[in-house]
Design a protein around this motif. Sequence first.
Motif, PDB file in Angstrom:
ATOM      1  N   TRP A 146       3.035   6.192  -2.552  1.00 19.31           N
ATOM      2  CA  TRP A 146       4.152   7.117  -2.727  1.00 19.31           C
ATOM      3  C   TRP A 146       5.020   6.755  -3.920  1.00 19.31           C
ATOM      4  O   TRP A 146       6.227   6.861  -3.884  1.00 19.31           O
ATOM      5  N   ARG A 147       4.366   6.343  -4.994  1.00 14.14           N
ATOM      6  CA  ARG A 147       5.095   6.081  -6.225  1.00 14.14           C
ATOM      7  C   ARG A 147       5.792   7.363  -6.674  1.00 14.14           C
ATOM      8  O   ARG A 147       5.239   8.450  -6.605  1.00 14.14           O
ATOM      9  N   SER A 148       7.031   7.224  -7.155  1.00 14.71           N
ATOM     10  CA  SER A 148       7.815   8.395  -7.548  1.00 14.71           C
ATOM     11  C   SER A 148       7.090   9.215  -8.600  1.00 14.71           C
ATOM     12  O   SER A 148       6.508   8.668  -9.543  1.00 14.71           O
ATOM     13  N   SER A 149       7.138  10.536  -8.421  1.00 14.05           N
ATOM     14  CA  SER A 149       6.485  11.423  -9.377  1.00 14.05           C
ATOM     15  C   SER A 149       7.260  11.547 -10.674  1.00 14.05           C
ATOM     16  O   SER A 149       6.724  11.980 -11.687  1.00 14.05           O
ATOM     17  N   GLY A 150       8.541  11.202 -10.654  1.00 14.05           N
ATOM     18  CA  GLY A 150       9.363  11.344 -11.844  1.00 14.05           C
ATOM     19  C   GLY A 150       9.746  12.769 -12.148  1.00 14.05           C
ATOM     20  O   GLY A 150      10.262  13.066 -13.229  1.00 14.05           O
ATOM     21  N   ARG A 151       9.537  13.679 -11.162  1.00 13.54           N
ATOM     22  CA  ARG A 151       9.818  15.092 -11.421  1.00 13.54           C
ATOM     23  C   ARG A 151      11.120  15.556 -10.765  1.00 13.54           C
ATOM     24  O   ARG A 151      11.340  16.740 -10.578  1.00 13.54           O
ATOM     25  N   ARG A 180       0.833  -1.208   0.000  1.00 16.21           N
ATOM     26  CA  ARG A 180       0.000   0.000   0.000  1.00 16.21           C
ATOM     27  C   ARG A 180       0.864   1.254   0.000  1.00 16.21           C
ATOM     28  O   ARG A 180       0.595   2.223  -0.716  1.00 16.21           O
ATOM     29  N   PHE A 181       1.888   1.231   0.829  1.00 16.61           N
ATOM     30  CA  PHE A 181       2.779   2.386   0.932  1.00 16.61           C
ATOM     31  C   PHE A 181       3.455   2.660  -0.404  1.00 16.61           C
ATOM     32  O   PHE A 181       3.518   3.798  -0.870  1.00 16.61           O
ATOM     33  N   GLY A 193      10.543   4.797   6.801  1.00 14.25           N
ATOM     34  CA  GLY A 193       9.506   3.784   6.685  1.00 14.25           C
ATOM     35  C   GLY A 193       9.449   2.829   7.851  1.00 14.25           C
ATOM     36  O   GLY A 193       8.936   1.712   7.729  1.00 14.25           O
ATOM     37  N   GLY A 194       9.948   3.259   9.007  1.00 16.04           N
ATOM     38  CA  GLY A 194       9.840   2.441  10.204  1.00 16.04           C
ATOM     39  C   GLY A 194      10.579   1.127  10.127  1.00 16.04           C
ATOM     40  O   GLY A 194      10.235   0.186  10.846  1.00 16.04           O
ATOM     41  N   TRP A 195      11.595   1.038   9.274  1.00 15.49           N
ATOM     42  CA  TRP A 195      12.365  -0.189   9.028  1.00 15.49           C
ATOM     43  C   TRP A 195      11.508  -1.297   8.425  1.00 15.49           C
ATOM     44  O   TRP A 195      11.975  -2.422   8.268  1.00 15.49           O
TER      45      TRP A 195
END
Length: 318
Positions: free
Chosen positions: A36-41, A31-32, A82-84
């Motif tokens: 938070w898929r990279s925007s590519g920007r 889900r994470f 990411g909390g490990w």
Amino acid sequence: MALHPEARAVLEDSAAALMRFDAPAAEVRARFAEAWRSSGRGEVVDSVRDRAIPGPAGAIPVRIYRPHGDGPFPAMVWFHGGGWVVGSVDENDATCRALCNAVGMVVVSVAYRLAPEHRYPAAVEDAYAALTWVAAHAGEIGVDGRLAVGGESAGGNLAAVVSLMSRDHDGPRISLQLLAAPVMAPPSDRKSYVDYGEGHFLSREGMEWFFRQYPRDEGDLDDPYLAPLAAGHLRGLPPALVMTAECDPLRDEGEEYAHRLLDAGVPVTLLRYEGQIHGFFALLVDRLSVSAQAHARAAAALRAAFAQEVPWPHGTGG
């Protein structure tokens, strides 16, 4: 101080809730990654290379960012948050690119092993292995021997921990530890946890869940390589830039660590970003304009730290 309007907008966007903790870790992780898929920007750097380096339990994936110019360059070893348990090099891509360009340094972003499949000390072992690999292979990757470490949240924890380990085990010299909203201790009743433990992006519930996934048992919570505030002393550590957010449950432990470093004679700059929330430095770079300001402050601190160090001849590692 009131929440910054951009931070409030993040909190009001239900799709941007950090995560739910009602599923196995692998599902939470998926889900994470989707959220938070990279925007590519991100900024254009000279090159970005994914490769694997040797680790204590097999290959460690890393992503190496090289700035424009002939080099060799100083380097920073970066650890994602990411909390490990969740997260990857992808969510921090824009920040690594920005710092690579702003400082003129190689950035080595480390995909360490994640819990609960790999509990403590797996992430720490990978983080320290990556640091020592960069030092030993500096010439190969265009690095002149000057090294910094950095990370956000659990990544900030790992940056602090490898600094402790390098001191304790006569490891590579570190010019600066860049700690953005770092995890320094288990969840507590510090004021920032009381005031901001619910409804401010990162929650007490989330941190308690992470601390059920990462340690092997309660005994690990007293280990300074998991919880740096448990360290007996902090003398002899690298200079630090500690950056916290006002409305973050982790604020007080990060600031306590900064003050303990100062008490131990370690040069420290402590910056609190008023009205901001957890993830302001790297995770929410597409949502918070303060990220660019924080990057500029970090870049200035890194340039100043590297200016105090003498590069190794011909950029070769030892």
